[in-house]
Design a protein around this motif. Structure first.
Motif, PDB file in Angstrom:
ATOM      1  N   ASN A 169       0.791  -1.235   0.000  1.00 47.53           N
ATOM      2  CA  ASN A 169       0.000   0.000   0.000  1.00 47.53           C
ATOM      3  C   ASN A 169       0.817   1.276   0.000  1.00 47.53           C
ATOM      4  O   ASN A 169       0.280   2.335   0.316  1.00 47.53           O
ATOM      5  CB  ASN A 169      -0.925   0.031   1.233  1.00 47.53           C
ATOM      6  N   SER A 170       2.121   1.194  -0.269  1.00 49.41           N
ATOM      7  CA  SER A 170       2.842   2.472  -0.243  1.00 49.41           C
ATOM      8  C   SER A 170       3.769   2.647  -1.430  1.00 49.41           C
ATOM      9  O   SER A 170       4.178   1.677  -2.070  1.00 49.41           O
ATOM     10  CB  SER A 170       3.612   2.627   1.072  1.00 49.41           C
ATOM     11  N   ASP A 171       4.070   3.908  -1.698  1.00 53.87           N
ATOM     12  CA  ASP A 171       5.039   4.243  -2.741  1.00 53.87           C
ATOM     13  C   ASP A 171       6.403   4.341  -2.089  1.00 53.87           C
ATOM     14  O   ASP A 171       6.542   4.924  -1.022  1.00 53.87           O
ATOM     15  CB  ASP A 171       4.714   5.618  -3.349  1.00 53.87           C
ATOM     16  N   ILE A 172       7.397   3.792  -2.756  1.00 51.86           N
ATOM     17  CA  ILE A 172       8.749   3.832  -2.186  1.00 51.86           C
ATOM     18  C   ILE A 172       9.438   5.147  -2.552  1.00 51.86           C
ATOM     19  O   ILE A 172      10.268   5.655  -1.815  1.00 51.86           O
ATOM     20  CB  ILE A 172       9.578   2.618  -2.675  1.00 51.86           C
ATOM     21  N   GLY A 173       9.072   5.693  -3.702  1.00 48.36           N
ATOM     22  CA  GLY A 173       9.591   7.004  -4.080  1.00 48.36           C
ATOM     23  C   GLY A 173      11.079   7.009  -4.416  1.00 48.36           C
ATOM     24  O   GLY A 173      11.737   8.050  -4.301  1.00 48.36           O
ATOM     25  N   LYS A 174      11.603   5.859  -4.812  1.00 51.10           N
ATOM     26  CA  LYS A 174      13.033   5.782  -5.089  1.00 51.10           C
ATOM     27  C   LYS A 174      13.285   4.562  -5.969  1.00 51.10           C
ATOM     28  O   LYS A 174      12.552   3.574  -5.863  1.00 51.10           O
ATOM     29  CB  LYS A 174      13.759   5.581  -3.749  1.00 51.10           C
ATOM     30  N   LYS A 175      14.313   4.637  -6.846  1.00 53.15           N
ATOM     31  CA  LYS A 175      14.616   3.482  -7.704  1.00 53.15           C
ATOM     32  C   LYS A 175      15.930   2.822  -7.292  1.00 53.15           C
ATOM     33  O   LYS A 175      16.841   3.480  -6.786  1.00 53.15           O
ATOM     34  CB  LYS A 175      14.709   3.932  -9.160  1.00 53.15           C
ATOM     35  N   PHE A 176      16.011   1.522  -7.559  1.00 50.88           N
ATOM     36  CA  PHE A 176      17.198   0.732  -7.208  1.00 50.88           C
ATOM     37  C   PHE A 176      17.669  -0.065  -8.424  1.00 50.88           C
ATOM     38  O   PHE A 176      16.905  -0.281  -9.366  1.00 50.88           O
ATOM     39  CB  PHE A 176      16.852  -0.233  -6.063  1.00 50.88           C
ATOM     40  N   ASP A 177      18.927  -0.519  -8.373  1.00 54.39           N
ATOM     41  CA  ASP A 177      19.466  -1.331  -9.477  1.00 54.39           C
ATOM     42  C   ASP A 177      19.075  -2.803  -9.327  1.00 54.39           C
ATOM     43  O   ASP A 177      18.992  -3.527 -10.313  1.00 54.39           O
ATOM     44  CB  ASP A 177      21.000  -1.248  -9.502  1.00 54.39           C
ATOM     45  N   VAL A 178      18.900  -3.234  -8.088  1.00 56.28           N
ATOM     46  CA  VAL A 178      18.572  -4.636  -7.831  1.00 56.28           C
ATOM     47  C   VAL A 178      17.440  -4.685  -6.800  1.00 56.28           C
ATOM     48  O   VAL A 178      17.516  -4.021  -5.766  1.00 56.28           O
ATOM     49  CB  VAL A 178      19.795  -5.406  -7.255  1.00 56.28           C
ATOM     50  N   ILE A 179      16.390  -5.457  -7.116  1.00 61.13           N
ATOM     51  CA  ILE A 179      15.321  -5.704  -6.137  1.00 61.13           C
ATOM     52  C   ILE A 179      15.387  -7.178  -5.788  1.00 61.13           C
ATOM     53  O   ILE A 179      15.390  -8.043  -6.678  1.00 61.13           O
ATOM     54  CB  ILE A 179      13.918  -5.425  -6.742  1.00 61.13           C
ATOM     55  N   VAL A 180      15.455  -7.470  -4.489  1.00 60.54           N
ATOM     56  CA  VAL A 180      15.485  -8.865  -4.065  1.00 60.54           C
ATOM     57  C   VAL A 180      14.426  -9.045  -2.983  1.00 60.54           C
ATOM     58  O   VAL A 180      14.195  -8.139  -2.186  1.00 60.54           O
ATOM     59  CB  VAL A 180      16.920  -9.251  -3.597  1.00 60.54           C
ATOM     60  N   SER A 181      13.755 -10.206  -3.013  1.00 58.14           N
ATOM     61  CA  SER A 181      12.706 -10.402  -2.006  1.00 58.14           C
ATOM     62  C   SER A 181      12.397 -11.873  -1.783  1.00 58.14           C
ATOM     63  O   SER A 181      12.328 -12.660  -2.726  1.00 58.14           O
ATOM     64  CB  SER A 181      11.419  -9.677  -2.437  1.00 58.14           C
ATOM     65  N   ASN A 182      12.217 -12.207  -0.507  1.00 62.92           N
ATOM     66  CA  ASN A 182      11.615 -13.481  -0.117  1.00 62.92           C
ATOM     67  C   ASN A 182      10.305 -13.096   0.565  1.00 62.92           C
ATOM     68  O   ASN A 182      10.235 -13.009   1.781  1.00 62.92           O
ATOM     69  CB  ASN A 182      12.540 -14.237   0.842  1.00 62.92           C
ATOM     70  N   PRO A 183       9.282 -12.821  -0.237  1.00 64.30           N
ATOM     71  CA  PRO A 183       8.030 -12.315   0.360  1.00 64.30           C
ATOM     72  C   PRO A 183       7.221 -13.458   0.952  1.00 64.30           C
ATOM     73  O   PRO A 183       7.551 -14.616   0.727  1.00 64.30           O
ATOM     74  CB  PRO A 183       7.307 -11.732  -0.860  1.00 64.30           C
ATOM     75  N   PRO A 184       6.165 -13.143   1.700  1.00 64.67           N
ATOM     76  CA  PRO A 184       5.258 -14.213   2.136  1.00 64.67           C
ATOM     77  C   PRO A 184       4.677 -14.862   0.878  1.00 64.67           C
ATOM     78  O   PRO A 184       4.188 -14.142   0.012  1.00 64.67           O
ATOM     79  CB  PRO A 184       4.164 -13.456   2.898  1.00 64.67           C
ATOM     80  N   TYR A 185       4.761 -16.196   0.759  1.00 66.05           N
ATOM     81  CA  TYR A 185       4.266 -16.803  -0.492  1.00 66.05           C
ATOM     82  C   TYR A 185       3.455 -18.074  -0.291  1.00 66.05           C
ATOM     83  O   TYR A 185       3.182 -18.799  -1.234  1.00 66.05           O
ATOM     84  CB  TYR A 185       5.417 -17.060  -1.465  1.00 66.05           C
ATOM     85  N   ILE A 186       3.065 -18.361   0.940  1.00 66.32           N
ATOM     86  CA  ILE A 186       2.243 -19.549   1.172  1.00 66.32           C
ATOM     87  C   ILE A 186       0.775 -19.181   0.923  1.00 66.32           C
ATOM     88  O   ILE A 186       0.335 -18.105   1.353  1.00 66.32           O
ATOM     89  CB  ILE A 186       2.404 -20.037   2.626  1.00 66.32           C
ATOM     90  N   LYS A 187       0.058 -20.063   0.247  1.00 66.09           N
ATOM     91  CA  LYS A 187      -1.379 -19.817   0.040  1.00 66.09           C
ATOM     92  C   LYS A 187      -2.080 -19.833   1.396  1.00 66.09           C
ATOM     93  O   LYS A 187      -1.793 -20.695   2.239  1.00 66.09           O
ATOM     94  CB  LYS A 187      -1.994 -20.907  -0.839  1.00 66.09           C
ATOM     95  N   THR A 188      -3.015 -18.910   1.609  1.00 66.70           N
ATOM     96  CA  THR A 188      -3.699 -18.796   2.903  1.00 66.70           C
ATOM     97  C   THR A 188      -4.227 -20.153   3.390  1.00 66.70           C
ATOM     98  O   THR A 188      -4.028 -20.516   4.547  1.00 66.70           O
ATOM     99  CB  THR A 188      -4.858 -17.783   2.800  1.00 66.70           C
ATOM    100  N   ASP A 189      -4.865 -20.892   2.491  1.00 66.33           N
ATOM    101  CA  ASP A 189      -5.468 -22.176   2.881  1.00 66.33           C
ATOM    102  C   ASP A 189      -4.447 -23.238   3.261  1.00 66.33           C
ATOM    103  O   ASP A 189      -4.786 -24.211   3.930  1.00 66.33           O
ATOM    104  CB  ASP A 189      -6.305 -22.741   1.721  1.00 66.33           C
TER     105      ASP A 189
END
Ligand code: GLN
Length: 275
Positions: A169-189
């Motif tokens: 829900n937010s704007d980061i307002g900045k750019k990067f050369d590399v984006i890396v993420s281990n986000p939440p990825y399990i299905k709710t059920d």
């Protein structure tokens, strides 16, 4: 009682855990505040009743299913120690696969990196540690997690910046050369079917990726034009069955010439990247 005898008692108390001997050793080292080298030469030393009580209390928590990382208050990742709190997902060995991929790609290039949903900071801090010319920012919704991530950076001798924000829900307002993420990825059920250690102790908001598990990948791909520099790279950790869907999301951004994936040591799809 000597250390060796306490070890036997602890092992018995946590005999249903993954690796009773190894975990009992970690409990002893933590209760005595000693490292492995010291532990190995102290096995015949007498331990105080206080230490015995403290170690047995930790074993009791373990027996009730609490992950060892929360009991000890730390976990190892990429050869470094990371402090934990209840807002933080315990770093997984699988995630080293993502980190190694990114580290190898970056090498000694001078690049800015954003780690989204950093938790303990383990991904961003490892990149900062192994790629000395990077400028790493870590982002998390939890102020409590970020405080610990900043402490982990300091303890591991690296400097990082942090952003406290809800990426959905937010704007980061900045750019990067590399984006890396281990986000939440399990299905709710699926969450209710996970082992007690995970579903009853780890932070739900670090696990729950929504109905199809993809809500964070979809959002990050949506905002990539605002947060990723031209010619930049994105690398995600994914669930074992999410490769096609996440590759497709990256394709739809139209930002990458090269989209691909990497398997973890168990042979499961674990990383999807675009560059
Ligand atoms: N790999 C974690 C688990 O299965 C999930 C991590 C995540 O959702 N990012 O417990």
């Amino acid at each position: 009682m000597v250390i060796y005898e306490l070890l036997n008692e602890l092992e018995k108390a946590i005999q249903n855990s993954d690796n009773p001997h190894f975990e009992a050793e970690l409990i002893i080292m933590s209760a005595l505040k000693i490292d492995r080298a010291k532990y190995l030469i102290s096995k015949n030393d007498t331990v105080s009743d206080d230490t015995i009580n403290q170690a047995m209390k930790m074993a009791k928590r373990r027996q009730l299913g609490e992950p060892l990382g929360y009991i000890l208050g730390n976990a190892e990742f990429m050869g470094m120690e990371f402090l934990l709190n209840s807002d933080i997902l315990i770093p997984r060995p699988d995630t080293e696969c993502l980190v190694e991929f990114v580290i190898n790609r970056i090498g000694d290039k001078k690049l800015s990196v954003l780690d989204i949903g950093t938790g303990s900071g383990c991904i961003g801090i490892s990149i900062a540690k192994f790629c000395k010319n990077t400028d790493v920012t870590v982002l998390d919704i939890s102020k409590n997690a970020l405080d610990t991530a900043m402490e982990n950076a300091k303890n591991n001798g690296v400097r990082i910046d942090c952003i406290c924000a809800d990426i959905l829900n937010s704007d980061i307002g900045k750019k990067f050369d590399v984006i890396v993420s281990n986000p939440p990825y399990i299905k709710t059920d699926v969450i209710k079917t996970l082992q007690t250690e995970v579903k009853d102790f780890e932070p739900m908001r670090a696990l729950d990726g929504g109905r199809d598990g993809l809500i964070f990948y979809r959002r990050i791909c949506d905002i990539l034009p605002q947060i990723l520099n031209n010619g930049g790279m994105v690398a995600f950790e994914i669930g074992y069955d999410e490769r096609c869907a996440v590759e497709e999301l990256l394709k739809q951004t139209g930002m990458f010439k090269n989209i691909g994936s990497q398997k973890d040591l168990a042979g499961n799809d674990r990383v999807v990247y675009g560059m």
